[in-house]
Design a protein around this motif. Structure first.
Motif, mmCIF file in Angstrom:
data_model
loop_
_atom_site.group_PDB
_atom_site.id
_atom_site.type_symbol
_atom_site.label_atom_id
_atom_site.label_comp_id
_atom_site.label_asym_id
_atom_site.label_seq_id
_atom_site.Cartn_x
_atom_site.Cartn_y
_atom_site.Cartn_z
ATOM 1 N N PRO A 56 78.994 -34.521 43.580
ATOM 2 C CA PRO A 56 77.252 -33.912 43.295
ATOM 3 C C PRO A 56 76.738 -35.069 42.871
ATOM 4 O O PRO A 56 75.767 -35.492 43.678
ATOM 5 C CB PRO A 56 77.568 -33.118 42.687
ATOM 6 C CG PRO A 56 79.394 -32.571 42.746
ATOM 7 C CD PRO A 56 79.956 -34.051 42.242
ATOM 8 N N THR A 57 77.333 -36.383 42.084
ATOM 9 C CA THR A 57 76.311 -37.020 41.142
ATOM 10 C C THR A 57 75.999 -37.765 42.372
ATOM 11 O O THR A 57 75.144 -38.788 42.474
ATOM 12 C CB THR A 57 76.872 -38.008 39.948
ATOM 13 O OG1 THR A 57 77.207 -36.693 39.416
ATOM 14 C CG2 THR A 57 76.102 -38.705 39.443
ATOM 15 N N LEU A 58 76.983 -38.864 43.583
ATOM 16 C CA LEU A 58 77.346 -39.128 44.120
ATOM 17 C C LEU A 58 75.328 -39.091 45.396
ATOM 18 O O LEU A 58 75.111 -40.029 45.662
ATOM 19 C CB LEU A 58 78.121 -40.152 44.870
ATOM 20 C CG LEU A 58 78.080 -40.188 45.975
ATOM 21 C CD1 LEU A 58 77.863 -42.506 45.943
ATOM 22 C CD2 LEU A 58 79.444 -40.945 46.787
ATOM 23 N N LEU A 59 75.962 -37.420 45.539
ATOM 24 C CA LEU A 59 75.000 -36.939 46.878
ATOM 25 C C LEU A 59 73.402 -37.372 46.331
ATOM 26 O O LEU A 59 72.723 -37.512 46.999
ATOM 27 C CB LEU A 59 75.577 -36.062 47.068
ATOM 28 C CG LEU A 59 77.125 -36.359 47.927
ATOM 29 C CD1 LEU A 59 77.542 -34.458 48.366
ATOM 30 C CD2 LEU A 59 76.961 -36.805 49.013
ATOM 31 N N GLU A 60 73.283 -36.366 45.058
ATOM 32 C CA GLU A 60 72.200 -36.506 44.367
ATOM 33 C C GLU A 60 72.157 -37.733 44.209
ATOM 34 O O GLU A 60 69.961 -37.683 44.226
ATOM 35 C CB GLU A 60 71.739 -36.462 43.093
ATOM 36 C CG GLU A 60 72.976 -34.125 43.285
ATOM 37 C CD GLU A 60 72.975 -33.976 41.735
ATOM 38 O OE1 GLU A 60 72.348 -34.608 40.514
ATOM 39 O OE2 GLU A 60 73.747 -32.844 41.739
ATOM 40 N N ALA A 61 72.195 -39.145 43.655
ATOM 41 C CA ALA A 61 71.713 -40.067 44.109
ATOM 42 C C ALA A 61 71.359 -40.785 45.387
ATOM 43 O O ALA A 61 70.682 -41.447 45.899
ATOM 44 C CB ALA A 61 72.241 -41.766 43.521
ATOM 45 N N ASN A 62 72.097 -40.303 46.228
ATOM 46 C CA ASN A 62 71.643 -40.420 47.971
ATOM 47 C C ASN A 62 70.913 -39.286 48.634
ATOM 48 O O ASN A 62 71.672 -38.927 49.387
ATOM 49 C CB ASN A 62 72.847 -40.884 48.624
ATOM 50 C CG ASN A 62 73.399 -42.495 47.509
ATOM 51 O OD1 ASN A 62 73.255 -43.679 48.505
ATOM 52 N ND2 ASN A 62 73.763 -42.451 46.924
#
Length: 222
Positions: A56-62
């Motif tokens: 989820p953190t990765l997707l929030e940053a992208n």
């Protein structure tokens, strides 16, 4: 084609103008700091290929990056509150100007008493023979995906489901222009060098086995 190895089976692939991340799992490091991704691709549900805690953190940053996963994995991610597009074997998607195709279907056998899960190999890009920047195959956890015209093979070096003779036979069956080692987190450096040496010495004619350099981008087709 630029490839950056972020540990184990996780690769950042830059091809045809697209920026794609494959298999960000629990043994991989640094992927959660990436930005400007066009898509995140997941071959199967095992934790060494998808870290549900950090995803989820990765997707929030992208924001805007597509999350594409093997169908069983997509269903499990939805249960965890993470929406993903399923990619079946034989499916083709256009992602940020490049092509993504699914191949295979099932994870390799670990033991007859361990249920097999879905596994979709990812074919990314367009082969140089067809005028593209190159075609990369990331097979996930299986050695039964053998398409033609593969320019770059992400080659699993070591796994509970594999032995080195199978690794070499798979390398010969695909016969890419270049092979790069993945799925190596269980190997200490001397053992990794031994596996890599076997693959290098026994590679088919016309195939170069090229190692990564400490997390630096590797231009594999120059």
């Amino acid at each position: 084609m630029l490839i950056t190895h972020l540990g184990h089976s996780c690769l950042l692939v830059e091809v045809d103008g697209a920026r794609l991340l494959l298999d960000p799992g629990v043994f991989s490091r640094g992927f959660e700091e990436l930005t400007d991704l066009d898509a995140v691709l997941i071959t199967h549900q095992h934790a060494d290929h998808v870290d549900v805690e950090r995803l989820p953190t990765l997707l929030e940053a992208n924001d805007g990056a597509r999350l594409v996963a093997e169908p069983e994995t997509a269903a499990e991610l939805r249960q965890a509150g993470i929406e993903a597009e399923p990619l079946h074997a034989g499916d083709t998607l256009e992602v940020a100007g490049t092509t993504l195709r699914g191949a295979g279907g099932r994870h390799a056998v670990i033991h007859p008493e361990i249920p097999r899960v879905g596994n979709v190999g990812m074919l990314v890009g367009t082969s140089r023979a067809d005028g593209g920047d190159g075609l990369l195959l990331h097979p996930g956890d299986a050695y039964d995906v053998v398409p033609g015209d593969v320019d770059v093979l992400a080659l699993p070096l070591n796994a509970p489901w594999a032995k080195v003779s199978e690794t070499i036979d798979y390398l010969r069956a695909v016969s890419p222009s270049v092979a790069v080692p993945i799925h190596d987190a269980l190997l200490l450096p001397p053992a990794r060098a031994m596996y890599l040496g076997h693959c290098t010495r026994l590679a088919p004619p016309g195939t170069s086995v090229v190692d990564f350099n400490g997390g630096q981008p590797l231009d594999v087709l120059t």
